[in-house]
Design an enzyme around this catalytic site. Structure first.
Site, PDB file in Angstrom:
ATOM      1  N   GLU A  88       0.772  -1.177   0.069  1.00 27.89           N
ATOM      2  CA  GLU A  88       0.144  -0.139   0.019  1.00 27.89           C
ATOM      3  C   GLU A  88       0.845   1.313   0.126  1.00 27.89           C
ATOM      4  O   GLU A  88       1.667   1.338   0.664  1.00 27.89           O
ATOM      5  CB  GLU A  88      -0.873   0.069   1.254  1.00 27.89           C
ATOM      6  CG  GLU A  88      -1.437  -1.281   1.761  1.00 27.89           C
ATOM      7  CD  GLU A  88      -2.342  -0.949   2.994  1.00 27.89           C
ATOM      8  OE1 GLU A  88      -3.156  -1.742   3.338  1.00 27.89           O
ATOM      9  OE2 GLU A  88      -1.984   0.183   3.738  1.00 27.89           O
ATOM     10  N   CYS A 329      -1.915   2.066   8.559  1.00 27.12           N
ATOM     11  CA  CYS A 329      -0.841   1.097   8.225  1.00 27.12           C
ATOM     12  C   CYS A 329      -1.715  -0.164   8.055  1.00 27.12           C
ATOM     13  O   CYS A 329      -2.216  -0.878   9.122  1.00 27.12           O
ATOM     14  CB  CYS A 329       0.189   0.994   9.290  1.00 27.12           C
ATOM     15  SG  CYS A 329       1.010   2.593   9.572  1.00 27.12           S
TER      16      CYS A 329
END
Ligand code: SAH
Length: 339
Positions: A88, A329
């Site tokens: 990501e 995260c």
């Protein structure tokens, strides 16, 4: 080989080994990084032989975009790597410019209890190419400039130190990604020997420390790494960094309900940080469904902030971005697993 898998030095050496000139590296890199060419045929100031050499030896593919979640000021990307792993990164559009948060590993072994990334153990480090391509892929996808980079996505950058060093050389080179050193931040959970090595690099790249607790008792509960490098050792590495670089260090402190957000904690944090060239970033916790921990109540965050301020510790409460795009995260990758 992807052209984005080289540092400038490495490309120079590779070209010299193949009987080209050192300066050819800069020529190629300028076309690739600054002029955004789509094919090596577009290079104008280089010989036909070099163009052919590039075409047979290098590709310039970017990362495969799987999903993109946008909100007003945040875009979160999920990319698939050539081996099928997913990573990501998050673009944050501030009024002072575009900041990109990139990942450093597939998964993470640090095992912080509040963090979604660590639910997937480290599969592997990201290569230089994969670090660079996060930046290049987002730039190309959005047709924008990136003004700052934070290495705060999935993974522990100092657990992939060699590639992070190579990445930084590409990121700051004006003929490559070209971002000012002071606009790049590396965030670590506190790998003490690497903090010292980082200080010795003698760059202007910023250091952020994920402290999240004012004492070992609390830090042991929420960050596994504290059993290897406790608060005192982290703080002496921070002192060393400041002494070497004279750069202010960011102390990250996630506000976790009833865990680290009491007045007593704030006072302990003051004693720990008093007189040091640091500033504290109080981070509202992004709750995840895989963990019982809740975010601190607003009034507690404010009270904590006031205590730090009153005692002369520079401090900000991080502006929340990306809540709607699960930008904490590991959250997007986790979400994609569920689907
Ligand atoms: N491993 C590095 C960099 C990645 S984590 C480090 O620990 O610094 C980047 C930051 O996000 C860290 O401060 C981490 O503690 C924080 N973080 C992790 N999960 C979060 C969550 N759910 N909400 C808010 N911040 C989080």
């Amino acid at each position: 080989m992807n052209i984005y898998s080289f540092t400038k030095n490495e490309l120079e050496n590779y070209l010299i080994e193949n009987e080209f000139k050192k300066f050819n590296a800069t020529q190629i890199l300028e076309w690739v990084y600054l002029k955004n060419i789509k094919s090596f045929d577009e290079m104008r100031n280089v010989s036909k032989v070099l163009i052919e050499f590039c075409k047979t030896n290098f590709t310039m593919e970017t990362l495969k975009l799987i999903t993109k979640h946008s909100s007003k000021d945040t875009v979160k990307y999920l990319f698939e790597l050539t081996d099928g792993n997913k990573i990501e990164c998050v673009l944050m559009k501030h009024n002072y410019g575009n900041s990109l948060c990139i990942s450093s590993q597939v998964g993470c072994n640090m095992g912080c209890v509040f963090c979604e990334s660590g639910r997937l153990k480290k599969v592997r480090d990201l290569s230089l190419e994969e670090l660079v391509l996060q930046v290049i892929s987002v730039k190309k996808e959005e047709n924008i400039n990136i003004n700052s980079i934070v290495i705060m996505g999935i993974g522990e950058p100092f657990d992939n130190f060699e590639n992070i060093k190579r990445f930084l050389s590409v990121a700051i080179d004006p003929k490559m990604i070209g971002i000012g050193q002071r606009h790049i931040t590396v965030s670590t959970c506190g790998l003490v020997p690497k903090i010292k090595e980082f200080a010795d690099l003698d760059t202007q790249v910023n250091l952020a420390i994920s402290l999240h607790a004012p004492n070992n008792e609390i830090r042991n509960q929420i960050m596994k790494i504290n059993s290897a490098y406790n608060i005192n050792s982290v703080m002496s590495a921070v002192d060393y960094y400041i002494e070497k670089t004279n750069r202010r260090v960011t102390i990250e402190y996630i506000m976790l309900d009833d865990i680290n957000d009491s007045e007593k904690c704030a006072k302990e944090l003051v004693s720990l940080l008093k007189g040091k060239l640091v500033y504290v970033n109080l981070i509202p916790y992004n709750e995840t469904s895989n963990c019982q921990i809740k975010r601190s109540k607003d009034f507690k965050v404010k009270a904590f902030y006031d205590i730090l301020k009153k005692n002369g510790i520079e401090c900000t409460i991080r502006k929340e971005m990306g809540l709607k795009v699960s930008a904490a995260c590991g959250q997007l990758r986790a979400l994609s697993e569920v689907k």
